[in-house]
Design a protein around this motif. Structure first.
Motif, PDB file in Angstrom:
ATOM      1  N   LEU A   1      -4.184   0.683  -6.253  1.00 49.55           N
ATOM      2  CA  LEU A   1      -4.612  -0.060  -5.067  1.00 49.55           C
ATOM      3  C   LEU A   1      -5.458  -1.274  -5.439  1.00 49.55           C
ATOM      4  O   LEU A   1      -5.356  -2.337  -4.814  1.00 49.55           O
ATOM      5  CB  LEU A   1      -5.403   0.860  -4.137  1.00 49.55           C
ATOM      6  CG  LEU A   1      -4.585   1.909  -3.387  1.00 49.55           C
ATOM      7  CD1 LEU A   1      -5.499   2.956  -2.766  1.00 49.55           C
ATOM      8  CD2 LEU A   1      -3.723   1.260  -2.304  1.00 49.55           C
TER       9      LEU A   1
ATOM     10  N   VAL B   1       0.830  -1.204   0.000  1.00 50.50           N
ATOM     11  CA  VAL B   1       0.000   0.000   0.000  1.00 50.50           C
ATOM     12  C   VAL B   1       0.866   1.256   0.000  1.00 50.50           C
ATOM     13  O   VAL B   1       0.556   2.243  -0.677  1.00 50.50           O
ATOM     14  CB  VAL B   1      -0.962   0.003   1.208  1.00 50.50           C
ATOM     15  CG1 VAL B   1      -1.649   1.352   1.350  1.00 50.50           C
ATOM     16  CG2 VAL B   1      -2.010  -1.102   1.054  1.00 50.50           C
TER      17      VAL B   1
ATOM     18  N   PRO C   1      -6.656  -2.603   1.090  1.00 49.75           N
ATOM     19  CA  PRO C   1      -6.637  -1.844  -0.167  1.00 49.75           C
ATOM     20  C   PRO C   1      -8.025  -1.373  -0.592  1.00 49.75           C
ATOM     21  O   PRO C   1      -8.184  -0.251  -1.089  1.00 49.75           O
ATOM     22  CB  PRO C   1      -6.053  -2.846  -1.162  1.00 49.75           C
ATOM     23  CG  PRO C   1      -5.163  -3.704  -0.340  1.00 49.75           C
ATOM     24  CD  PRO C   1      -5.906  -3.876   0.969  1.00 49.75           C
TER      25      PRO C   1
ATOM     26  N   THR D   1       0.876   4.164  -3.139  1.00 49.10           N
ATOM     27  CA  THR D   1       0.437   5.533  -2.861  1.00 49.10           C
ATOM     28  C   THR D   1       1.598   6.509  -2.698  1.00 49.10           C
ATOM     29  O   THR D   1       1.375   7.692  -2.418  1.00 49.10           O
ATOM     30  CB  THR D   1      -0.402   5.559  -1.564  1.00 49.10           C
ATOM     31  OG1 THR D   1       0.392   5.057  -0.479  1.00 49.10           O
ATOM     32  CG2 THR D   1      -1.663   4.697  -1.702  1.00 49.10           C
TER      33      THR D   1
ATOM     34  N   CYS E   1      -6.437   4.829  -6.965  1.00 49.40           N
ATOM     35  CA  CYS E   1      -7.351   3.710  -6.730  1.00 49.40           C
ATOM     36  C   CYS E   1      -7.077   2.555  -7.679  1.00 49.40           C
ATOM     37  O   CYS E   1      -7.196   1.382  -7.306  1.00 49.40           O
ATOM     38  CB  CYS E   1      -8.804   4.174  -6.864  1.00 49.40           C
ATOM     39  SG  CYS E   1      -9.370   5.208  -5.487  1.00 49.40           S
TER      40      CYS E   1
ATOM     41  N   GLN F   1      -7.417  -7.942  -1.359  1.00 50.34           N
ATOM     42  CA  GLN F   1      -8.104  -6.662  -1.324  1.00 50.34           C
ATOM     43  C   GLN F   1      -8.816  -6.367  -0.009  1.00 50.34           C
ATOM     44  O   GLN F   1      -8.941  -5.200   0.373  1.00 50.34           O
ATOM     45  CB  GLN F   1      -9.117  -6.588  -2.466  1.00 50.34           C
ATOM     46  CG  GLN F   1      -8.504  -6.290  -3.814  1.00 50.34           C
ATOM     47  CD  GLN F   1      -8.051  -4.837  -3.921  1.00 50.34           C
ATOM     48  OE1 GLN F   1      -8.866  -3.923  -3.844  1.00 50.34           O
ATOM     49  NE2 GLN F   1      -6.756  -4.613  -4.077  1.00 50.34           N
TER      50      GLN F   1
ATOM     51  N   TRP G   1      -9.023   1.606   1.513  1.00 53.01           N
ATOM     52  CA  TRP G   1      -8.320   2.800   1.056  1.00 53.01           C
ATOM     53  C   TRP G   1      -8.993   3.412  -0.165  1.00 53.01           C
ATOM     54  O   TRP G   1      -9.144   4.628  -0.272  1.00 53.01           O
ATOM     55  CB  TRP G   1      -6.860   2.476   0.729  1.00 53.01           C
ATOM     56  CG  TRP G   1      -5.953   2.571   1.916  1.00 53.01           C
ATOM     57  CD1 TRP G   1      -5.299   1.551   2.541  1.00 53.01           C
ATOM     58  CD2 TRP G   1      -5.614   3.758   2.636  1.00 53.01           C
ATOM     59  NE1 TRP G   1      -4.576   2.024   3.607  1.00 53.01           N
ATOM     60  CE2 TRP G   1      -4.748   3.384   3.680  1.00 53.01           C
ATOM     61  CE3 TRP G   1      -5.957   5.100   2.497  1.00 53.01           C
ATOM     62  CZ2 TRP G   1      -4.217   4.307   4.583  1.00 53.01           C
ATOM     63  CZ3 TRP G   1      -5.431   6.027   3.393  1.00 53.01           C
ATOM     64  CH2 TRP G   1      -4.582   5.628   4.415  1.00 53.01           C
ATOM     65  N   GLN G   2      -9.414   2.567  -1.087  1.00 54.19           N
ATOM     66  CA  GLN G   2     -10.101   3.080  -2.274  1.00 54.19           C
ATOM     67  C   GLN G   2     -11.390   3.798  -1.891  1.00 54.19           C
ATOM     68  O   GLN G   2     -11.726   4.851  -2.454  1.00 54.19           O
ATOM     69  CB  GLN G   2     -10.409   1.924  -3.223  1.00 54.19           C
ATOM     70  CG  GLN G   2      -9.166   1.256  -3.812  1.00 54.19           C
ATOM     71  CD  GLN G   2      -9.503  -0.025  -4.526  1.00 54.19           C
ATOM     72  OE1 GLN G   2     -10.195  -0.030  -5.545  1.00 54.19           O
ATOM     73  NE2 GLN G   2      -9.022  -1.144  -3.981  1.00 54.19           N
TER      74      GLN G   2
END
Length: 257
Positions: free
Chosen positions: A220, A145, A193, A149, A217, A226, A196-197
Motif C-alpha cells: 500500500l 488498492v 492508501p 490487498t 502495508c 497516498q 488503509w495502512q
C-alpha cells in the motif's frame, strides 16, 4: 468487538453521519414491502437509519444490546426501541413482517445464530433484508488498492461471516429465496492508501492479521497519491422472502443503484 457503549456519542459522525444513513434508508426502502407492515431493525444502533423507515401504516421497532446506543435511538424513535441480544429476541415466532439487519453480520464470528433468530420471528410471506460482503464494499475491481490487498482478502474470504454465498446458502436451507437486491454508497467513507495502512496496523482488519500486516502495508505504501481517498464503498443489500401460506406483504423486486 467494538465497544459500542464507549463509541455511542461519536458513532454517527465517524460512520458517515446523516448522508450515509439516508443512503442506507433509501436503499432499504427500495426493498421494503409497501402498505401496512411491521419492521424490526436488528442492531439498530443509534437509530439514525431506523427513524427514516417510519411511514404511515408501518410499525418500526429497533433492537440493540448497547444501552448507550439505545439511549440515542430512543430519542429518534421514542418508545420504539428495545434492548435485546440478536440471538435471543424478545418476540414471538412468526410475529414480524420484515426483519432488517444492516452492518451487523460482518462483525460476528458466526452469522447463522443471528440469521436463524431473525428467521424465527419472521412471518410466512415476510421479508428479511441484510447487508452482505461489507468489507469487500471498499474494493473497486482492478483498483490499485484492490490489487495491493487482493491476496490476503481472497484467502480470508471463506471465513467472512456475511459472505453473500454463505448467507444465500443459509437462506435456501431455511426456505427463504432471494426476492431482490440493491446497492448504496457509503458517502465520505472512501479510504486513502495511508488510511488503509493505519487501520491495518491498528489491527482492525481481519484479513490482514499481524503476520501479514507488514507486507500488505508495504504494498500500500508503494501506491501513488497516498493521501487521496479512493472511491466510497458500495454496500450491497439482499432481500429474502419466506414463502408459505398467509402471505401478508407484497413481493420485493430486484433493484440496483
Amino acid at each position: 468487538m467494538i465497544d459500542y457503549d464507549g463509541e455511542a456519542r461519536d458513532y454517527d459522525a465517524s460512520r458517515g453521519g446523516e448522508p450515509r444513513a439516508r443512503a442506507a434508508a433509501d436503499a432499504l426502502e427500495r426493498l421494503l414491502p409497501q402498505g401496512r407492515c411491521s419492521v424490526l431493525d436488528i442492531a439498530c444502533g443509534t437509530g439514525i437509519v431506523t427513524r427514516r423507515l417510519l411511514r404511515p401504516g408501518r410499525t418500526v421497532l429497533g433492537a440493540d444490546r448497547s444501552p448507550a446506543m439505545l439511549a440515542l435511538a430512543d430519542r429518534r424513535v421514542p418508545g420504539g426501541v428495545v434492548r435485546a441480544d440478536a440471538t435471543r429476541l424478545p418476540f414471538a415466532s412468526a410475529s414480524v413482517d420484515v426483519v432488517v439487519i444492516v452492518w451487523l453480520l460482518h462483525l460476528l464470528e458466526e452469522s447463522v445464530p443471528v440469521l436463524t433468530e431473525a428467521a424465527r420471528v419472521l412471518r410466512p410471506g415476510g421479508t428479511l433484508i441484510t447487508t452482505v460482503d461489507k468489507d469487500e464494499a471498499y474494493f473497486v475491481p482492478d483498483s490499485d488498492v484492490a490489487r495491493a490487498t487482493a491476496e490476503p482478502r481472497l484467502r480470508y474470504a471463506p471465513q467472512v461471516p456475511d459472505h453473500s454465498s454463505r448467507v444465500t446458502g443459509w437462506a435456501a436451507g431455511e426456505g427463504l429465496t432471494v426476492a431482490g437486491e440493491t446497492v448504496f454508497r457509503g458517502t465520505g467513507q472512501g479510504r486513502s492508501p495511508r488510511t488503509w495502512q493505519e487501520v491495518i496496523r491498528a489491527g482492525r482488519i481481519p484479513w490482514a492479521p499481524a503476520g501479514e500486516a507488514a507486507g500488505v502495508c508495504e504494498r500500500l505504501a508503494a501506491l501513488p497519491d497516498q493521501d487521496t481517498a479512493r472511491p466510497d464503498p458500495l454496500y450491497r443489500l439482499i432481500a429474502f422472502r419466506r414463502h408459505g401460506p398467509g402471505t401478508k406483504v407484497d413481493s420485493a423486486h430486484t433493484h440496483t443503484m
